[in-house]
Design a protein around this motif. Structure first.
Motif, mmCIF file in Angstrom:
data_model
loop_
_atom_site.group_PDB
_atom_site.id
_atom_site.type_symbol
_atom_site.label_atom_id
_atom_site.label_comp_id
_atom_site.label_asym_id
_atom_site.label_seq_id
_atom_site.Cartn_x
_atom_site.Cartn_y
_atom_site.Cartn_z
ATOM 1 N N GLU A 21 59.494 19.084 45.993
ATOM 2 C CA GLU A 21 58.485 18.170 45.456
ATOM 3 C C GLU A 21 58.728 17.924 43.956
ATOM 4 O O GLU A 21 58.644 16.799 43.470
ATOM 5 N N ALA A 22 59.078 18.984 43.233
ATOM 6 C CA ALA A 22 59.309 18.848 41.782
ATOM 7 C C ALA A 22 60.534 17.985 41.505
ATOM 8 O O ALA A 22 60.533 17.155 40.580
ATOM 9 N N ARG A 25 59.635 14.402 42.007
ATOM 10 C CA ARG A 25 58.807 13.912 40.891
ATOM 11 C C ARG A 25 59.676 13.544 39.695
ATOM 12 O O ARG A 25 59.531 12.483 39.101
ATOM 13 N N ARG A 26 60.628 14.429 39.363
ATOM 14 C CA ARG A 26 61.508 14.161 38.211
ATOM 15 C C ARG A 26 62.377 12.935 38.456
ATOM 16 O O ARG A 26 62.553 12.091 37.579
ATOM 17 N N VAL A 28 61.868 10.384 40.545
ATOM 18 C CA VAL A 28 61.091 9.141 40.606
ATOM 19 C C VAL A 28 60.781 8.663 39.182
ATOM 20 O O VAL A 28 60.874 7.472 38.882
ATOM 21 N N ALA A 29 60.485 9.595 38.286
ATOM 22 C CA ALA A 29 60.211 9.229 36.890
ATOM 23 C C ALA A 29 61.464 8.616 36.247
ATOM 24 O O ALA A 29 61.377 7.620 35.514
ATOM 25 N N ASP A 59 54.126 6.253 44.474
ATOM 26 C CA ASP A 59 54.448 7.069 43.299
ATOM 27 C C ASP A 59 55.238 6.273 42.264
ATOM 28 O O ASP A 59 54.984 6.382 41.059
ATOM 29 N N GLN A 63 54.349 4.107 37.871
ATOM 30 C CA GLN A 63 55.130 4.331 36.651
ATOM 31 C C GLN A 63 55.875 3.087 36.196
ATOM 32 O O GLN A 63 56.622 3.151 35.228
ATOM 33 N N TYR A 164 57.744 12.976 52.751
ATOM 34 C CA TYR A 164 57.594 11.974 51.698
ATOM 35 C C TYR A 164 57.698 10.565 52.301
ATOM 36 O O TYR A 164 58.396 9.696 51.791
ATOM 37 N N PRO A 176 55.160 16.870 51.276
ATOM 38 C CA PRO A 176 55.393 16.395 49.904
ATOM 39 C C PRO A 176 56.844 16.524 49.429
ATOM 40 O O PRO A 176 57.179 16.068 48.345
ATOM 41 N N CYS A 177 57.696 17.167 50.247
ATOM 42 C CA CYS A 177 59.118 17.303 49.891
ATOM 43 C C CYS A 177 59.950 16.692 51.020
ATOM 44 O O CYS A 177 59.400 16.151 51.972
#
Ligand code: 5GP
Ligand code: MG
Length: 190
Positions: A21-22, A25-26, A28-29, A59, A63, A164, A176-177
């Motif tokens: 998941e982390a 997140r990184r 996607v940013a 997600d 951004q 996801y 979530p992963c």
């Protein structure tokens, strides 16, 4: 206060976690940064291929900094289990007029390329000014149609993945992963 999240009840089909998941997140940013730089000062129309792209799109969109509009196309190539049925079924129910617009096409995974190349053609036929593609995952080894995405989250090996947004028999979209399905559930189908 942070609450520890309970694991999904039905994880029995999964072999291992491929992307945490982390890490998602990184990544996607970072993708959003890249897209923001590319479309700075331009209006954008995002077209998501549902259902698979729903979570990734949600997600990513939060951004993006361009003024944008969102629409969806429904496509399905897997009707049961993990077996592809050949030509994808594309339901063109776009509400937005995309003629003259810069379009960002978003999907969960680029696999054989059949779906994205068909939708890409459809959007060009509707006279989009430009069409670029963003996928979370890319299984390059499986390509049947020559198609590449401009923005790729992760290149992954030739394994059937879920989570996801990606499903196995409509399950696991809420993971979530990204997890890999146990081989016995897709043996022979990839
Ligand atoms: P393509 O048309 O590129 O072969 O496939 C695109 C669609 O097939 C994706 O949008 C996705 O719905 C589905 N797909 C391809 N590979 C996988 C996978 O490993 N797991 C899941 N759940 N769906 C996949
Ligand atoms: Mg899909």
């Amino acid at each position: 206060m942070a609450t520890a999240r309970k694991p999904l009840r039905e994880l029995k089909h999964l072999d291992h976690i491929l992307v945490s998941e982390a890490a998602i997140r990184r990544r996607v940013a970072a993708l959003a940064d890249e897209i923001n730089r590319a479309y700075r000062g331009k209006d954008l129309t995002v077209i998501a291929i549902v259902n698979g792209a729903i979570i990734f799109t949600a997600d990513l969109l939060r951004q993006l900094r361009s003024p944008l509009r969102l629409d969806c196309v429904r496509a399905s190539s897997y009707h049961a289990g993990t077996a592809a049925t050949g030509k994808p079924v594309i339901v063109d129910n776009l509400k937005l007029d995309i003629a003259g617009q810069h379009v960002l096409l978003v999907d969960d995974i680029l696999d054989t390329g059949n779906t994205l190349s068909a939708v890409h053609e459809l959007l060009l036929a509707k006279k989009a000014a430009s069409v670029r593609t963003c996928v979370l995952l890319d299984k390059k080894a499986r390509r049947v149609v020559p198609f590449e995405a401009e923005y790729v989250g992760f290149e992954i090996p030739n394994e059937f993945v879920v989570g996801y947004g990606l499903d196995f028999n409509e399950r696991y979209r809420n993971l979530p992963c990204i997890g890999v399905l146990k081989r016995r559930y897709y043996a022979g189908n990839l």
